[in-house]
Design a protein around this motif. Structure first.
Motif, PDB file in Angstrom:
ATOM      1  N   GLY A 243      -3.244  -3.900   0.405  1.00  0.00           N
ATOM      2  CA  GLY A 243      -4.433  -3.529  -0.640  1.00  0.00           C
ATOM      3  C   GLY A 243      -4.277  -3.929  -1.539  1.00  0.00           C
TER       4      GLY A 243
ATOM      5  N   GLN B  11      -9.542  -5.444   8.239  1.00  0.00           N
ATOM      6  CA  GLN B  11      -9.001  -4.221   6.587  1.00  0.00           C
ATOM      7  C   GLN B  11     -10.347  -2.932   6.650  1.00  0.00           C
ATOM      8  OE1 GLN B  11     -10.743  -7.858   7.216  1.00  0.00           O
ATOM      9  NE2 GLN B  11      -8.672  -9.112   7.435  1.00  0.00           N
TER      10      GLN B  11
ATOM     11  N   GLN C 210      -4.475  -4.449   7.563  1.00  0.00           N
ATOM     12  CA  GLN C 210      -3.420  -3.569   8.166  1.00  0.00           C
ATOM     13  C   GLN C 210      -2.799  -5.023   9.367  1.00  0.00           C
ATOM     14  OE1 GLN C 210      -5.426  -0.588   6.224  1.00  0.00           O
ATOM     15  NE2 GLN C 210      -6.290  -1.459   7.522  1.00  0.00           N
TER      16      GLN C 210
ATOM     17  N   THR D 172      -4.718   4.196   1.298  1.00  0.00           N
ATOM     18  CA  THR D 172      -3.244   3.719   1.641  1.00  0.00           C
ATOM     19  C   THR D 172      -3.462   3.756   0.137  1.00  0.00           C
ATOM     20  OG1 THR D 172      -3.798   1.520   2.251  1.00  0.00           O
ATOM     21  CG2 THR D 172      -3.136   3.724   3.794  1.00  0.00           C
TER      22      THR D 172
ATOM     23  N   ASP E 268       2.842   3.480   1.726  1.00  0.00           N
ATOM     24  CA  ASP E 268       2.671   3.408   3.194  1.00  0.00           C
ATOM     25  C   ASP E 268       2.557   2.101   3.770  1.00  0.00           C
ATOM     26  OD1 ASP E 268       2.115   6.719   2.712  1.00  0.00           O
ATOM     27  OD2 ASP E 268      -0.209   5.469   1.801  1.00  0.00           O
ATOM     28  N   SER E 269       3.550   1.208   3.436  1.00  0.00           N
ATOM     29  CA  SER E 269       2.938   0.336   4.012  1.00  0.00           C
ATOM     30  C   SER E 269       4.364   0.820   4.759  1.00  0.00           C
ATOM     31  CB  SER E 269       3.805  -0.615   3.286  1.00  0.00           C
ATOM     32  OG  SER E 269       3.182  -1.128   2.170  1.00  0.00           O
TER      33      SER E 269
ATOM     34  N   GLN F  35       0.828  -0.954   0.250  1.00  0.00           N
ATOM     35  CA  GLN F  35      -0.042  -0.245  -0.347  1.00  0.00           C
ATOM     36  C   GLN F  35       1.061   1.288  -0.153  1.00  0.00           C
ATOM     37  OE1 GLN F  35      -3.631   0.189   0.549  1.00  0.00           O
ATOM     38  NE2 GLN F  35      -3.604  -1.043  -0.722  1.00  0.00           N
TER      39      GLN F  35
ATOM     40  N   THR G 240      -0.532   0.136   8.070  1.00  0.00           N
ATOM     41  CA  THR G 240      -0.446  -0.377   7.009  1.00  0.00           C
ATOM     42  C   THR G 240       0.401  -1.852   6.179  1.00  0.00           C
ATOM     43  OG1 THR G 240      -1.099   1.928   6.424  1.00  0.00           O
ATOM     44  CG2 THR G 240      -0.885   0.433   4.311  1.00  0.00           C
TER      45      THR G 240
ATOM     46  N   VAL H  49      -4.928   6.853   8.696  1.00  0.00           N
ATOM     47  CA  VAL H  49      -3.927   6.584   8.346  1.00  0.00           C
ATOM     48  C   VAL H  49      -3.061   7.589   8.114  1.00  0.00           C
ATOM     49  CG1 VAL H  49      -5.165   4.096   7.219  1.00  0.00           C
ATOM     50  CG2 VAL H  49      -4.918   6.302   5.308  1.00  0.00           C
TER      51      VAL H  49
ATOM     52  N   ALA I 101      -7.735  -1.900   2.050  1.00  0.00           N
ATOM     53  CA  ALA I 101      -6.619  -1.465   2.998  1.00  0.00           C
ATOM     54  C   ALA I 101      -6.952  -2.646   4.103  1.00  0.00           C
ATOM     55  CB  ALA I 101      -6.672  -0.332   3.795  1.00  0.00           C
TER      56      ALA I 101
ATOM     57  N   CYS J 175      -5.246   0.826  -5.108  1.00  0.00           N
ATOM     58  CA  CYS J 175      -5.369   1.738  -4.264  1.00  0.00           C
ATOM     59  C   CYS J 175      -6.686   2.111  -4.156  1.00  0.00           C
ATOM     60  CB  CYS J 175      -4.288   2.841  -3.950  1.00  0.00           C
ATOM     61  SG  CYS J 175      -2.401   1.758  -4.549  1.00  0.00           S
TER      62      CYS J 175
ATOM     63  N   VAL K  65      -1.534   3.741  11.873  1.00  0.00           N
ATOM     64  CA  VAL K  65      -3.316   3.766  11.501  1.00  0.00           C
ATOM     65  C   VAL K  65      -3.609   3.470  12.653  1.00  0.00           C
ATOM     66  CG1 VAL K  65      -4.655   2.474  10.752  1.00  0.00           C
ATOM     67  CG2 VAL K  65      -3.236   2.041   9.043  1.00  0.00           C
TER      68      VAL K  65
END
Length: 417
Positions: free
Chosen positions: A248, A214, A258, A222, A226-227, A48, A245, A182, A256, A252, A231
C-alpha cells in the motif's frame, strides 16, 4: 519515496546483527504493490497496518507471525507480519514476510488479542505455536508482489479457533465498491496504540484484477505489520477470506493492495491435502548433543536444526545459539549457572525451557589414563561469554534446510549474507 518494512533488524536475542541492515534494506525494497502476471508495477507503494481501526476481539483466526524466541526471559517477541488461520495447522501469510529469514527460518505464530511484552507465557488470552514448515508461492515475484503468498505448517493444530473460510462457488464475486474488513497486528499511526495489537477496519474495493484487488479507506487503512493479514467480505457470521494484505501507500492513507485468495487455489489445496508426516524416530538425547552428530533435522529434538560448520560434524542446535547440551527445566538464566542460559526448545509445556550450556563450556573429562569420552567443541566457535552474539538474521541466511545444513568451510557465521 520512502518504503517501509514489516520486519525488524534486531536479533530476537536483543543483539543488533552484523549485516542485518543489508537484509532489512532488501526487505524494504520488496514492499511494492502486488499485481498479477499481466499487471504493471507501480513504484509508489509499500508494505502494509490498521489505521483508524478498532480492536478485533472476535478474530481468533487472525495471527501474528513472529521470529522464534530462543530465550525464556526478557525477550520481547519480534513482529514480522500478520496471517490468517485457514486450517487447524495451516496459516496463510505474505511471501515477502519470509524475506528476512527465508523459508527455513525460525518462526512462530501468536494467537491472541495482544502480543505479550516479553517472551514468557502470554496467559489465558493467547498462545504461541511453532512453525515447522514455510513455503512461498512458486510464482512469487518480489519486484511486483505478484503471487505474494506463503503457507505455514504449525507444529500442533490449534483447537477451539475456527479457521477462516476460503471462497467457494456459492459466494458472490468480489466487485468494485464492495466493503471488506481487514485484520492485522500492524502500525496504527497512534503512539497510544502500538503495533502488536490485533485490530480491524473497513476498506472499500476500488479495483479488481484476476489475481489481486485494490482498496481505499472506509475509513480504516492497513499499514506496516499488517502484511499477510486477512481481508474478509460477506455477512457477519458467514464471512469469507477474500484475500491477504500485501502492500500500500507509504503514508498508510490512500491505497491497500491484496492478493486474491480464490486465485491461490492451486497453491493452497495441495498443501491443505498433504498427509501428516510419518512419526519421527527417537531424537538424540538433549544431554548428549555435543557428542552425538546428526545427519538430518529429524534426528534432532523438536525445534532444533541439524547444522554443520565447515568440516566439523553436524550438530543439533537452535538457530541463535551455538551447539550445546540441555539440562534441567528452568524459567530464567540465573537457574543455569554462570556459563548457561535458559533456552526455549518449544513454545509451551513444562519442558519447553531448559538450561543450555555451549559445548566449549563443558570441560573435557577425559584424563590421560582413560575415563569418560571427551566432549569436543563440535564446531562451536564462540566462547561461553559470547552466547547470542551470532546474528540470527545472518545465520539463518546461511542455513538451508537440506538433508543436512552446512556452513561453508573457511567462513565465519557473521561474514556472509
Amino acid at each position: 519515496m520512502a518504503k517501509r518494512s514489516t520486519a525488524s533488524a534486531r536479533d530476537p536475542t536483543g543483539c543488533q546483527p552484523p549485516g542485518a541492515v543489508a537484509l532489512v534494506a532488501f526487505l524494504m525494497l520488496a514492499c511494492l504493490p502486488v499485481s498479477g502476471p499481466e499487471e504493471s508495477t507501480r513504484p509508489d507503494s509499500q508494505a502494509q497496518g490498521v489505521v483508524q481501526g478498532t480492536d478485533a476481539p472476535g478474530d481468533g483466526a487472525a495471527v501474528a507471525l513472529v521470529a522464534r524466541r530462543t530465550r525464556c526471559a526478557g525477550e520481547p517477541p519480534v513482529l514480522l507480519c500478520s496471517g490468517a488461520l485457514i486450517a487447524p495447522d495451516v496459516v496463510l501469510t505474505a511471501a515477502h514476510c519470509l524475506a528476512l529469514f527465508g523459508e527455513a527460518g525460525p518462526y512462530e505464530v501468536f494467537l491472541g488479542p495482544s502480543l505479550p511484552p516479553e517472551s514468557g507465557a502470554p496467559g489465558p488470552e493467547g498462545r504461541f505455536v511453532r512453525v515447522t514448515r514455510a513455503v512461498a508461492h512458486p510464482s512469487y515475484a518480489p519486484a511486483t508482489h505478484a503471487w505474494d503468498a506463503a503457507l505455514l505448517r504449525l507444529a500442533t493444530p490449534v483447537e477451539g479457533v475456527p479457521p477462516y473460510r476460503l471462497p467457494g462457488g456459492q459466494d458472490p464475486p468480489l466487485v468494485e465498491g464492495s466493503l471488506v474488513r481487514v485484520v492485522g497486528y500492524g502500525d496504527t499511526k497512534d503512539a497510544a496504540r502500538p503495533s502488536g495489537q490485533r485490530r480491524q477496519g473497513l476498506l472499500q474495493v476500488t479495483g479488481v484484477q484476476a489475481a489481486s484487488f485494490q482498496a481505499g479507506p472506509s475509513p480504516a487503512m492497513t499499514c506496516v505489520g499488517d502484511s499477510g493479514g486477512p481481508v474478509l467480505g460477506g455477512p457477519q457470521g458467514n464471512e469469507v477470506l477474500w484475500g491477504l494484505t500485501v502492500s500500500g501507500d507509504v503514508a498508510c492513507r490512500s491505497e491497500a493492495v491484496q492478493v486474491r485468495a480464490d486465485a491461490l487455489a492451486d497453491f493452497l489445496q495441495p498443501f491443505l491435502d498433504e498427509a501428516a508426516p510419518p512419526p519421527a524416530p527417537s531424537p538424540l538425547p538433549l544431554d548428549a548433543l555435543c557428542q552425538e552428530a546428526c545427519a538430518t533435522d529429524a534426528e534432532c529434538p523438536a525445534g532444533l536444526l541439524c547444522v554443520a560448520a565447515g568440516d566439523a560434524p553436524a550438530r543439533c542446535l537452535l538457530p541463535a545459539l551455538q551447539a550445546g547440551t540441555y539440562g534441567a527445566s528452568c524459567s530464567e538464566d540465573a537457574a543455569c549457572g554462570a556459563q548457561g542460559v535458559c533456552a526455549r526448545l518449544e513454545v509451551e509445556g513444562d519442558d519447553a525451557c531448559r538450561c543450555f550450556t555451549p559445548c566449549e563450556a563443558i570441560s573435557d573429562p577425559l584424563p590421560s589414563n582413560g575415563g569418560s569420552p571427551s566432549v569436543s567443541g563440535g564446531g562451536c566457535a564462540a566462547a561461553p561469554g559470547s552466547l547470542g552474539t551470532v546474528a540470527l538474521a545472518v545465520l539463518m541466511g546461511l542455513l538451508r534446510r537440506q538433508p543436512r545444513c552446512r556452513i561453508p568451510a573457511g567462513r565465519s557465521k557473521s561474514d556472509s549474507a
